[in-house]
Design an enzyme around this catalytic site. Structure first.
Site, mmCIF file in Angstrom:
data_model
loop_
_atom_site.group_PDB
_atom_site.id
_atom_site.type_symbol
_atom_site.label_atom_id
_atom_site.label_comp_id
_atom_site.label_asym_id
_atom_site.label_seq_id
_atom_site.Cartn_x
_atom_site.Cartn_y
_atom_site.Cartn_z
ATOM 1 N N ASN A 1 -5.708 -12.364 -49.308
ATOM 2 C CA ASN A 1 -6.787 -12.816 -48.412
ATOM 3 C C ASN A 1 -7.782 -11.727 -48.056
ATOM 4 O O ASN A 1 -8.810 -11.999 -47.462
ATOM 5 C CB ASN A 1 -6.188 -13.407 -47.125
ATOM 6 C CG ASN A 1 -5.342 -12.404 -46.379
ATOM 7 O OD1 ASN A 1 -4.807 -11.475 -46.965
ATOM 8 N ND2 ASN A 1 -5.217 -12.588 -45.077
ATOM 9 N N ALA B 1 4.383 -20.394 -62.776
ATOM 10 C CA ALA B 1 4.971 -19.178 -62.192
ATOM 11 C C ALA B 1 4.307 -17.937 -62.772
ATOM 12 O O ALA B 1 3.908 -17.918 -63.932
ATOM 13 C CB ALA B 1 6.465 -19.159 -62.472
ATOM 14 N N ALA C 1 0.810 -1.227 0.000
ATOM 15 C CA ALA C 1 0.000 0.000 0.000
ATOM 16 C C ALA C 1 0.838 1.271 0.000
ATOM 17 O O ALA C 1 0.303 2.369 0.069
ATOM 18 C CB ALA C 1 -0.930 -0.012 1.208
ATOM 19 N N GLY C 2 2.157 1.102 -0.073
ATOM 20 C CA GLY C 2 3.035 2.289 -0.011
ATOM 21 C C GLY C 2 2.853 3.173 -1.235
ATOM 22 O O GLY C 2 2.318 2.757 -2.261
ATOM 23 N N THR D 1 4.520 0.759 7.502
ATOM 24 C CA THR D 1 4.361 -0.700 7.404
ATOM 25 C C THR D 1 3.668 -1.287 8.640
ATOM 26 O O THR D 1 2.928 -2.270 8.536
ATOM 27 C CB THR D 1 5.732 -1.372 7.188
ATOM 28 O OG1 THR D 1 6.678 -0.785 8.098
ATOM 29 C CG2 THR D 1 6.236 -1.190 5.774
ATOM 30 N N GLY E 1 16.768 -0.980 6.774
ATOM 31 C CA GLY E 1 16.818 -0.950 8.242
ATOM 32 C C GLY E 1 18.003 -1.804 8.712
ATOM 33 O O GLY E 1 18.207 -2.902 8.193
ATOM 34 N N ARG F 1 9.597 7.144 -4.466
ATOM 35 C CA ARG F 1 10.967 7.137 -4.988
ATOM 36 C C ARG F 1 11.062 6.565 -6.406
ATOM 37 O O ARG F 1 12.083 6.694 -7.062
ATOM 38 C CB ARG F 1 11.881 6.345 -4.025
ATOM 39 C CG ARG F 1 12.119 7.058 -2.702
ATOM 40 C CD ARG F 1 12.767 6.143 -1.671
ATOM 41 N NE ARG F 1 11.802 5.288 -0.977
ATOM 42 C CZ ARG F 1 12.116 4.401 -0.042
ATOM 43 N NH1 ARG F 1 13.385 4.229 0.303
ATOM 44 N NH2 ARG F 1 11.179 3.670 0.535
ATOM 45 N N GLN G 1 -5.607 0.086 3.269
ATOM 46 C CA GLN G 1 -4.948 1.103 4.097
ATOM 47 C C GLN G 1 -5.117 2.436 3.353
ATOM 48 O O GLN G 1 -4.396 2.706 2.397
ATOM 49 C CB GLN G 1 -3.447 0.767 4.262
ATOM 50 C CG GLN G 1 -2.742 1.693 5.223
ATOM 51 C CD GLN G 1 -1.221 1.571 5.152
ATOM 52 O OE1 GLN G 1 -0.650 1.163 4.134
ATOM 53 N NE2 GLN G 1 -0.549 1.929 6.228
ATOM 54 N N TYR H 1 3.808 -14.294 -48.587
ATOM 55 C CA TYR H 1 2.824 -13.979 -47.552
ATOM 56 C C TYR H 1 1.749 -15.059 -47.597
ATOM 57 O O TYR H 1 1.061 -15.231 -48.610
ATOM 58 C CB TYR H 1 2.177 -12.595 -47.775
ATOM 59 C CG TYR H 1 1.008 -12.401 -46.837
ATOM 60 C CD1 TYR H 1 1.215 -12.336 -45.446
ATOM 61 C CD2 TYR H 1 -0.302 -12.345 -47.299
ATOM 62 C CE1 TYR H 1 0.151 -12.210 -44.572
ATOM 63 C CE2 TYR H 1 -1.373 -12.221 -46.420
ATOM 64 C CZ TYR H 1 -1.133 -12.161 -45.058
ATOM 65 O OH TYR H 1 -2.175 -12.042 -44.185
HETATM 66 C C1 UD1 Z 1 11.315 -1.429 4.675
HETATM 67 C C2 UD1 Z 1 11.726 -1.660 6.128
HETATM 68 C C3 UD1 Z 1 13.252 -1.781 6.182
HETATM 69 C C4 UD1 Z 1 13.729 -2.889 5.287
HETATM 70 C C5 UD1 Z 1 13.220 -2.709 3.867
HETATM 71 C C6 UD1 Z 1 13.499 -3.964 3.065
HETATM 72 C C7 UD1 Z 1 10.077 -0.493 7.500
HETATM 73 C C8 UD1 Z 1 9.790 0.676 8.329
HETATM 74 N N1 UD1 Z 1 11.273 -0.556 6.927
HETATM 75 O O1 UD1 Z 1 11.866 -0.191 4.280
HETATM 76 O O2 UD1 Z 1 13.664 -2.055 7.523
HETATM 77 O O3 UD1 Z 1 15.158 -2.925 5.284
HETATM 78 O O4 UD1 Z 1 11.780 -2.512 3.854
HETATM 79 O O5 UD1 Z 1 13.213 -3.779 1.725
HETATM 80 O O6 UD1 Z 1 9.241 -1.378 7.399
HETATM 81 N N2 UD1 Z 1 3.859 -0.196 2.597
HETATM 82 C C9 UD1 Z 1 2.522 -0.218 2.918
HETATM 83 N N3 UD1 Z 1 1.998 0.833 3.624
HETATM 84 C C10 UD1 Z 1 2.751 1.887 4.023
HETATM 85 C C11 UD1 Z 1 4.112 1.890 3.714
HETATM 86 C C12 UD1 Z 1 4.647 0.826 2.993
HETATM 87 O O7 UD1 Z 1 1.811 -1.164 2.586
HETATM 88 O O8 UD1 Z 1 2.175 2.791 4.646
HETATM 89 C C13 UD1 Z 1 4.413 -1.306 1.801
HETATM 90 C C14 UD1 Z 1 5.054 -0.833 0.513
HETATM 91 O O9 UD1 Z 1 4.127 -0.873 -0.555
HETATM 92 C C15 UD1 Z 1 6.201 -1.807 0.319
HETATM 93 C C16 UD1 Z 1 6.521 -2.286 1.728
HETATM 94 O O10 UD1 Z 1 5.435 -1.925 2.548
HETATM 95 O O11 UD1 Z 1 5.842 -2.898 -0.466
HETATM 96 C C17 UD1 Z 1 7.800 -1.650 2.272
HETATM 97 O O12 UD1 Z 1 7.641 -0.253 2.272
HETATM 98 P P1 UD1 Z 1 8.804 0.733 1.832
HETATM 99 O O13 UD1 Z 1 8.317 2.112 1.970
HETATM 100 O O14 UD1 Z 1 9.346 0.312 0.555
HETATM 101 O O15 UD1 Z 1 9.856 0.443 2.995
HETATM 102 P P2 UD1 Z 1 11.416 0.621 2.961
HETATM 103 O O16 UD1 Z 1 11.742 2.034 3.191
HETATM 104 O O17 UD1 Z 1 12.000 -0.020 1.781
HETATM 105 CA CA CA Z 2 11.202 -0.947 -0.029
#
Ligand code: UD1
Ligand code: CA
Length: 471
Positions: free
Chosen positions: A387, A424, A10-11, A80, A141, A15, A74, A367
């Site tokens: 055709n 031909a 849901a992110g 997350t 992380g 980026r 969400q 063809y």
């Molecule tokens: C996250 C981890 C990080 C880890 C990395 C691995 C957290 C806080 N950090 O960071 O420790 O090393 O993944 O790739 O979890 N998402 C939602 N809702 C939100 C935010 C994100 O569903 O509100 C989903 C995103 O769509 C994505 C996943 O969660 O698929 C990870 O989110 P992202 O923002 O990419 O986290 P990272 O900064 O990569």
């Molecule tokens: Ca990520």
């Protein structure tokens, strides 16, 4: 043991700098999310829940073909931790282990997920995760361990001290959490620097409460990388491509240059097939045993049977090429075609929605569209099935052992009976009976000495012009 899975998708994916939701970006013919789900489907799961955000319509639409998936919504991407909390309704009544994966990690493998679950159960962890060593830990992380090597917490890059940033062991975003521990999600504080609830904080919270947590460094970067940027997507595409080619190499498929071959994850290839550079095998393509695929060939959703040869610069789409047939160089087999066993489709031949019988040859510049061509037919160079009358498509039927002379136009609908010959240069508008010869070209006339007279006339004309210039 009860097992369910949650995919966080849901992110915002800011980026990526793209209007397409991050998890819908494709690599090797499938979206990131589809790759993750495909891997999850190999495990015995009671339930799969995908957390979707503001792009939920597009994401649901993209997963139409996937059955047995529930969605959790969400509305605002508040991190997350908050995303997992939103699955409360969808996993209500489930008791067991929940495998949580990020939707932006398309390269994860069944083996790693299975290994995590095995360790999680063996060590009787309540919460565990997969970590890996990153060459550039960047935005991941960091895994913080105590003097005994036990995990203490995860610190996100933006909150890490300079010395913590140097830690190369990072969180992959794959966790196994016992459903009984989900109440801890509510204890996750709002992270002020990002305004989000970090799922990763659950580790420190659990640890403080004496709940057993584990972190297992059991995978490699080229499997566990998360994709946040277009550059990372490009890198993941390369990792996936290399992995697939390597797998086929282990199964006795030989490659002249592994770096320039692209094979979609649904493709199958038989043993002892040889693949030259710059070959693209896409969709649900199946290549048989002992085939040769020469350079610059693209095959999409097609079946190539055993020992067929596809020569240089050929495109084959949604078609069947039967055993020992030869297609190309520079041929185009368009959707709905069937090339018979041992048939030959040669240089600059286009075949569309046609059946070509076994042993039939169309070696040059033709063809063949909407045609049903029998066995052992010879199609001369430059033959065209006309055709299309501007409104409708019509069918050409050619019986077994027919000989079509070069530069013939077959104006469909038309039938050429078994064993017939077409001279031909003919334009065939009427059916040709079996064993007949059809000819439809003007009679040839030879005018003796004509060219000689023309040359002499030309010379005297030139002489006149010269004289004029001199005077
Ligand atoms: C996250 C981890 C990080 C880890 C990395 C691995 C957290 C806080 N950090 O960071 O420790 O090393 O993944 O790739 O979890 N998402 C939602 N809702 C939100 C935010 C994100 O569903 O509100 C989903 C995103 O769509 C994505 C996943 O969660 O698929 C990870 O989110 P992202 O923002 O990419 O986290 P990272 O900064 O990569
Ligand atoms: Ca990520």
């Amino acid at each position: 043991m009860n097992l369910a899975s949650v995919v966080l998708a849901a992110g915002q994916g800011k980026r990526m700098n793209s209007s397409l939701p991050k998890v819908l970006h494709k690599l090797n013919g499938h979206t990131m999310l589809e790759h993750v789900l495909k891997t999850l489907h190999t495990l015995k799961l009671q339930k799969i829940v995908v957390v979707v955000g503001k792009h939920f319509q597009e994401i649901k639409e993209s997963l139409k073909a996937h059955q047995a998936i529930s969605f959790a919504h969400q509305k605002e991407a508040k991190g997350t931790g908050d995303a997992l909390l939103k699955t409360k309704k969808a996993i209500k009544g489930f008791h067991g282990t929940i495998l949580i994966v990020n939707g932006d990690s398309p390269l994860i493998t069944r083996d790693t997920l299975q290994n995590l679950l095995t360790l999680h159960r063996k060590k009787k962890d309540i919460i565990s995760l997969v970590s890996f060593i990153a060459t550039e830990p960047g935005s991941y992380g960091r895994v913080i361990r105590d003097a005994t090597g036990d995990i203490v917490s995860i610190i996100e890059n933006r909150d890490a001290t300079e010395s913590q940033k140097k830690i190369k062991e990072v969180n992959s975003g794959i966790y196994a959490i016992e459903s009984d521990a989900l109440h801890l999600l509510k204890k996750i504080p709002l992270n002020k620097s990002k305004g989000e609830y970090y799922l990763t904080d659950i580790i420190g919270i659990a640890k403080d409460k004496g709940i057993k947590v584990g972190a297992y460094c059991i995978g490699s970067e080229d499997e566990l990388m998360g994709i946040n940027t277009q550059e990372e997507l490009e890198l993941a595409k390369r990792f996936m491509k290399d992995r697939i080619v390597k797998e086929w190499g282990k199964r006795r498929v030989s490659f002249v240059d592994t770096s320039s071959v692209f094979i979609s994850s649904d493709v199958e290839i038989g043993k002892d097939t040889k693949i030259y550079p710059n070959v693209h095998l896409e969709g649900n393509t199946k290549i048989g045993k002992g085939c040769i695929i020469y350079p610059n060939v693209r095959i999409q959703n097609s079946i190539i049977e055993d020992r067929a040869v596809i020569k240089d610069s050929t495109l084959i789409e949604d078609s069947l090429v039967k055993e020992k047939a030869s297609v190309g160089p520079f041929a185009h087999i368009r959707p709905g075609s069937q090339i018979g066993a041992g048939a030959k489709i040669g240089n600059f031949v286009e075949v569309k929605k046609s059946v070509i019988g076994s042993g039939t040859k169309a070696s040059h510049l033709s063809y063949l569209g909407d045609a049903k061509i029998g066995k052992d037919v010879n199609i001369g160079a430059g033959t065209i099935t006309c055709n299309y009358d501007g409104y409708h498509k019509h069918i050409t039927v050619i019986g077994d052992k027919v000989f079509i002379g070069s530069d013939t136009q077959l104006v469909a609908p038309v039938k050429i009976g078994k064993g017939a010959y077409v001279g031909a240069g003919s334009t065939i508008t009427k059916d040709v009976p079996s064993m007949a010869l059809a000819l439809s070209r003007g009679h040839q006339q030879n005018i003796k000495g004509w060219a000689l007279k023309k040359k002499l006339k030309g010379k005297s004309e030139k002489l006149k012009v010269k004289k004029k210039l001199i005077w």
